[in-house]
Design an enzyme around this catalytic site. Structure first.
Site, PDB file in Angstrom:
ATOM      1  N   LEU A  28       0.821  -1.227   0.000  1.00  0.00           N
ATOM      2  CA  LEU A  28       0.000   0.000   0.000  1.00  0.00           C
ATOM      3  C   LEU A  28       0.846   1.264   0.000  1.00  0.00           C
ATOM      4  CD1 LEU A  28      -2.642  -0.963   2.728  1.00  0.00           C
ATOM      5  CD2 LEU A  28      -2.976  -0.988   0.257  1.00  0.00           C
ATOM      6  N   VAL A  36       4.411  -0.665   3.809  1.00  0.00           N
ATOM      7  CA  VAL A  36       3.074  -0.939   4.307  1.00  0.00           C
ATOM      8  C   VAL A  36       2.354  -1.910   3.368  1.00  0.00           C
ATOM      9  CG1 VAL A  36       0.867   0.112   4.942  1.00  0.00           C
ATOM     10  CG2 VAL A  36       2.990   1.356   5.353  1.00  0.00           C
ATOM     11  N   LYS A  55       2.663  -2.511   8.826  1.00  0.00           N
ATOM     12  CA  LYS A  55       3.836  -1.703   8.485  1.00  0.00           C
ATOM     13  C   LYS A  55       5.055  -2.400   9.058  1.00  0.00           C
ATOM     14  CE  LYS A  55       3.890   3.015   8.456  1.00  0.00           C
ATOM     15  NZ  LYS A  55       3.994   4.414   8.932  1.00  0.00           N
ATOM     16  N   ASP A 167       2.845  15.572  10.118  1.00  0.00           N
ATOM     17  CA  ASP A 167       2.879  15.129   8.726  1.00  0.00           C
ATOM     18  C   ASP A 167       1.447  14.997   8.199  1.00  0.00           C
ATOM     19  OD1 ASP A 167       4.116  14.392   6.349  1.00  0.00           O
ATOM     20  OD2 ASP A 167       4.445  12.307   6.948  1.00  0.00           O
TER      21      ASP A 167
HETATM   22  P1  ADP Z   1       4.119   5.588   5.091  1.00  0.00           P
HETATM   23  O1  ADP Z   1       3.621   6.922   4.617  1.00  0.00           O
HETATM   24  O2  ADP Z   1       5.150   5.684   6.135  1.00  0.00           O
HETATM   25  O3  ADP Z   1       4.475   4.682   3.971  1.00  0.00           O
HETATM   26  P2  ADP Z   1       1.398   5.159   6.109  1.00  0.00           P
HETATM   27  O4  ADP Z   1       1.106   4.795   7.528  1.00  0.00           O
HETATM   28  O5  ADP Z   1       1.048   6.552   5.688  1.00  0.00           O
HETATM   29  O6  ADP Z   1       2.925   4.811   5.830  1.00  0.00           O
HETATM   30  O7  ADP Z   1       0.633   4.131   5.167  1.00  0.00           O
HETATM   31  C1  ADP Z   1       0.849   4.114   3.765  1.00  0.00           C
HETATM   32  C2  ADP Z   1      -0.456   3.934   3.035  1.00  0.00           C
HETATM   33  O8  ADP Z   1      -1.101   2.732   3.433  1.00  0.00           O
HETATM   34  C3  ADP Z   1      -1.478   5.033   3.299  1.00  0.00           C
HETATM   35  O9  ADP Z   1      -1.305   6.152   2.493  1.00  0.00           O
HETATM   36  C4  ADP Z   1      -2.790   4.319   3.029  1.00  0.00           C
HETATM   37  O10 ADP Z   1      -3.043   4.280   1.630  1.00  0.00           O
HETATM   38  C5  ADP Z   1      -2.506   2.893   3.492  1.00  0.00           C
HETATM   39  N1  ADP Z   1      -2.961   2.676   4.868  1.00  0.00           N
HETATM   40  C6  ADP Z   1      -2.275   2.927   6.004  1.00  0.00           C
HETATM   41  N2  ADP Z   1      -2.990   2.606   7.107  1.00  0.00           N
HETATM   42  C7  ADP Z   1      -4.173   2.130   6.663  1.00  0.00           C
HETATM   43  C8  ADP Z   1      -5.357   1.597   7.309  1.00  0.00           C
HETATM   44  N3  ADP Z   1      -5.464   1.500   8.641  1.00  0.00           N
HETATM   45  N4  ADP Z   1      -6.374   1.168   6.525  1.00  0.00           N
HETATM   46  C9  ADP Z   1      -6.282   1.246   5.181  1.00  0.00           C
HETATM   47  N5  ADP Z   1      -5.210   1.722   4.514  1.00  0.00           N
HETATM   48  C10 ADP Z   1      -4.159   2.164   5.236  1.00  0.00           C
END
Ligand code: ADP
Ligand code: MG
Length: 352
Positions: A28, A36, A55, A167
């Site tokens: 994701l 993630v 993650k 952020d």
């Molecule tokens: P990073 O920006 O450090 O890669 P994030 O925590 O922002 O990590 O997660 C990356 C992406 O994963 C998010 O932009 C979203 O699309 C998806 N995501 C994160 N947490 C969730 C969640 N609880 N449910 C659904 N999608 C999620």
């Protein structure tokens, strides 16, 4: 003391997971400090959710787990439901922290904003049905107002807990299909002044598209966390002096701007806007004077939207996007702003 006992007991009764409980699915996201994935349980245990987000983080994952635990106990509705976090020492790439959340749904505000249908696509997911009504500024304003209220509500929860996100951006806002509302995700850069956890790794760059002008002050003046007891004693004072929560307010203000002005939704136009605003010494009114005379139809439509109801939206916007943190409105005060006096999307607007 009670807090610790409660936290411990709560942990005892929560499900725990191990590495091989999961089947890793689609990726994701990928940041500098982790990857993630969407994951599912390999053997679904009785009455458990089956979709999760995982993650796999580097050493900084420890702070992110801590932040998520704290948020879940103090203001659970503000952020995605955190389930569990643990250290996996068995990876060949060195120790990895695994963080697990409930899968909230597939829509981030970033994705929704990029659609030509915005904000009507949001109206549909919030109400769970397509409304067969004529389109127009009034209706769009109502949808945007509803989104803003949800975002400020979530942010006020974090700030009242003593946490600054640092952020806030559309990519870090997820639509929770369960609660039909927006939640904040990604506490990877968050700070908790009340207990002295205020750490951004040197390599971490605050997103320049959404960061307030004091970004450098924030990340260089507080390079390491003071010891916990000292910080706990000092931080209410520091909070009052520096108002670090207003950093997030600036970011939310830019999101408000992007929702109201379709022409500012693309990255390149947002970057150009930031440059213009800087040249205007971060004075939004001066920026308006600069661009309005030769504004495109798109831009003019944005001004029309924020000018509805005697310009109350513009008033709120200009109280968020300001150079001096101390002059920016707080999340709580923003929620009481007359912009929100009108009823939002749902008849049960108190529930939002
Ligand atoms: P990073 O920006 O450090 O890669 P994030 O925590 O922002 O990590 O997660 C990356 C992406 O994963 C998010 O932009 C979203 O699309 C998806 N995501 C994160 N947490 C969730 C969640 N609880 N449910 C659904 N999608 C999620
Ligand atoms: Mg993110």
């Amino acid at each position: 003391f009670d807090m610790f006992v409660l936290a411990f007991v709560e942990r005892l009764f929560r499900p725990t997971f191990r590495k091989d409980d999961f089947v890793v699915g689609k990726k994701l996201g990928e940041g500098s400090f982790g990857v993630v994935y969407k994951v599912s349980l390999s053997k679904k245990r009785s009455n458990e959710e089956s979709e999760y987000v995982l993650k796999k983080a580097t050493e900084y994952g420890a702070v992110e787990i801590w932040m998520n635990e704290r948020v879940r106990r103090a203001c659970g509705n503000s952020c995605a439901d955190f389930v569990y976090g643990f250290l996996d020492k068995s990876s060949k790439k060195g120790p990895e922290y695994w963080l697990l959340w409930k899968y909230e749904g597939e829509s981030t505000l970033a994705g929704l904003l990029q659609s030509k249908e915005f904000p009507y696509n949001v109206e549909t997911i919030i109400l769970g049905k397509v409304q067969d009504l004529p389109k127009g500024l009034e209706r769009e304003n109502k949808i945007i107002q509803t989104i803003m209220r949800q975002l400020l509500f979530a942010l006020d929860g974090l700030h009242s807990t003593g946490i600054i996100h640092r952020d806030v951006k559309p990519q870090n806002i997820i639509f929770s299909e369960g609660s039909r509302s927006f939640k904040i995700i990604d506490l990877g850069a968050a700070a908790d002044l009340r207990v002295g956890i205020n750490y951004i790794p040197k390599e971490f760059l605050l997103d320049p598209r959404y960061a307030a002008p004091e970004q450098y002050i924030m990340s260089t003046q507080t390079p390491s966390a003071p010891s916990a007891p000292v910080a706990a004693a000092l931080s209410p004072v520091l909070w009052q002096m520096n108002l670090p929560d207003r950093f997030d307010i600036y970011s939310i203000g830019l999101i408000f701007l992007q929702m109201a002005f379709p022409s500012l939704r693309s990255d390149s136009n947002l970057i150009q806007f930031n440059r213009q605003l800087k040249r205007c010494d971060y004075d939004l009114t001066a920026w308006r004077k600069l661009v309005e005379p030769r504004a495109s139809a798109d831009l003019r439509r944005g001004f029309e939207l924020v000018d509805l109801d005697g310009g109350i939206g513009w008033e709120l916007l200009t109280s968020m996007v300001r150079y001096k943190a101390r002059q920016r409105i707080s999340a709580k005060a923003a929620l009481a702003h007359p912009y929100f006096d009108r009823q939002g999307l749902l008849a049960l607007s108190v529930m939002q």
